[in-house]
Design a protein around this motif. Structure first.
Motif, mmCIF file in Angstrom:
data_model
loop_
_atom_site.group_PDB
_atom_site.id
_atom_site.type_symbol
_atom_site.label_atom_id
_atom_site.label_comp_id
_atom_site.label_asym_id
_atom_site.label_seq_id
_atom_site.Cartn_x
_atom_site.Cartn_y
_atom_site.Cartn_z
ATOM 1 N N ARG A 94 27.226 -6.774 21.554
ATOM 2 C CA ARG A 94 27.634 -7.090 22.926
ATOM 3 C C ARG A 94 26.431 -7.486 23.780
ATOM 4 N NH1 ARG A 94 29.869 -2.390 27.032
ATOM 5 N NH2 ARG A 94 29.931 -3.626 28.959
ATOM 6 N N HIS A 106 22.195 -3.648 27.042
ATOM 7 C CA HIS A 106 22.824 -3.402 25.741
ATOM 8 C C HIS A 106 21.827 -3.458 24.589
ATOM 9 C CE1 HIS A 106 26.657 -3.486 27.764
ATOM 10 N NE2 HIS A 106 26.281 -4.600 28.362
ATOM 11 N N ARG A 109 20.919 0.020 23.625
ATOM 12 C CA ARG A 109 21.972 0.718 22.890
ATOM 13 C C ARG A 109 22.030 0.281 21.424
ATOM 14 N NH1 ARG A 109 27.053 0.643 27.213
ATOM 15 N NH2 ARG A 109 25.930 1.623 28.954
ATOM 16 N N GLU A 177 28.928 -1.019 20.085
ATOM 17 C CA GLU A 177 29.340 -2.175 20.881
ATOM 18 C C GLU A 177 29.310 -3.437 20.018
ATOM 19 O OE1 GLU A 177 28.157 -0.904 25.395
ATOM 20 O OE2 GLU A 177 26.608 -1.899 24.217
#
Length: 329
Positions: A94, A106, A109, A177
């Motif tokens: 993502r 992101h 992450r 994600e």
């Protein structure tokens, strides 16, 4: 004509490429995650990561899997349906349609993720294909390809934030994600090679093979790994359509070479044909101009001859009149 041939050639070349390439064997397969987002109406479930869509990498695009917040671990997996021969794994993370750099939230992450393949649903029973230990916010790629030639049924994405302190740039919690995770390999069990057309040999152990060469590390009856791909073909019933397609696919490189040669020859002949047509057209124009010139010359000659005859007739009349005048006198 030349443009038409070019488009047809490109279409055939793309079709041939698709025929010999590994296919995405995870497409629309059953997916699962440990901590799904609690509001299922948003449509961020595990299945989004294998739906074949990755044109919109935002939360609102409806194409990405997003796990629950504030969790120490994130785990997602796809079930290929059976043990299959895997070659590589592709991951698209993502981005929220923002530039992928150190400022993108992101990226933090994504850092520290692992990819595991297993024949059970337990990641601890599997084999580690990749573990991120070196990427930073500035260097982590998106998307990423991971080469992992092995037999497996489950492909597992895992991340954790359990051992503090975390490396620089890591997010505080673990997230899944995935906008797309694709697994490329052979969908037909018992075959290997770049186009999955070559049958395995029956004395070789499952899972200890190279998907491209077919070489095994060991086998059932003590045959050396390098000899394993030289003994005893799997028996295939005569007339089996899969056998026929495998034979055809095995000739794909030859077909590709012949196609390129024929394509070049067609271009050469097309260029020659265009040149001949242009030359013929110019010759016709030249003949038409010459014909017009000849016609004009003939018309001019006829006019000159007519004027000459008229002048001679006038002179004759004048002479006759002169003779008549002399007689009259």
């Amino acid at each position: 004509m030349l443009m038409e041939i070019t488009w047809r050639a490109l279409f055939l070349q793309m079709s041939l490429y698709l025929a010999i390439a590994y296919e995405n064997i995870a497409l629309n397969k059953e997916a699962w995650e440990r901590f799904p987002w609690k509001n299922i109406i948003l449509g961020w479930g595990a299945q989004r990561a294998v739906d074949g869509r990755k044109s919109n990498l935002s939360a609102s695009g409806g194409e990405c899997t997003i796990s629950a917040e504030r969790k120490a671990t994130a785990e997602w997996r796809v079930d290929l349906g059976e043990i299959l021969n895997i070659y590589r794994i592709f991951i698209q993370h993502r981005t929220d349609e923002l530039p992928w750099d150190a400022k993108n939230d992101h990226a933090s992450r994504f850092l520290g993720f692992s990819v595991i393949v297993s024949n059970t649903t337990e990641k601890n029973d599997g084999v580690l294909c990749f573990k991120d230990k070196n990427f930073t916010l500035e260097t982590i790629p998106n998307s990423i390809n991971i080469t992992c030639p092995i037999f497996a049924r489950y492909v597992i994405f895992y991340n954790n934030r359990t051992n503090r302190p975390f490396p620089a740039g890591y997010s505080e919690y673990a997230y899944n994600e995935l906008c797309e995770l694709e697994v490329f390999g052979c969908s037909k069990f018992g075959y290997y090679g770049e186009n999955c057309s070559i049958p395995w040999y029956e004395h070789c152990q499952l899972g200890l093979s190279d998907i491209k060469s077919g070489t095994r590390q060991s086998n059932i009856e003590g045959i050396e790994g390098q000899q394993c791909n030289k003994t005893h073909l799997l028996e295939i019933p005569l007339g089996d359509p899969d056998d026929l397609s495998s034979i055809l696919y095995s000739f794909a490189p030859l077909f590709a070479t012949l196609f390129v040669i024929s394509f070049v020859i067609n271009i050469i002949f097309t260029i020659r044909e265009c040149r001949n047509k242009l030359r013929f057209k110019n010759q016709n124009k030249s003949k038409a101009r010459n014909q017009q010139r000849v016609t004009a010359d003939i018309d001019n000659h006829e006019k000159v001859d007519a004027n000459t005859e008229y002048q001679e007739l006038t002179e004759v009349k004048t002479t006759d009149n002169s003779i008549y005048d002399e007689i009259k006198l």
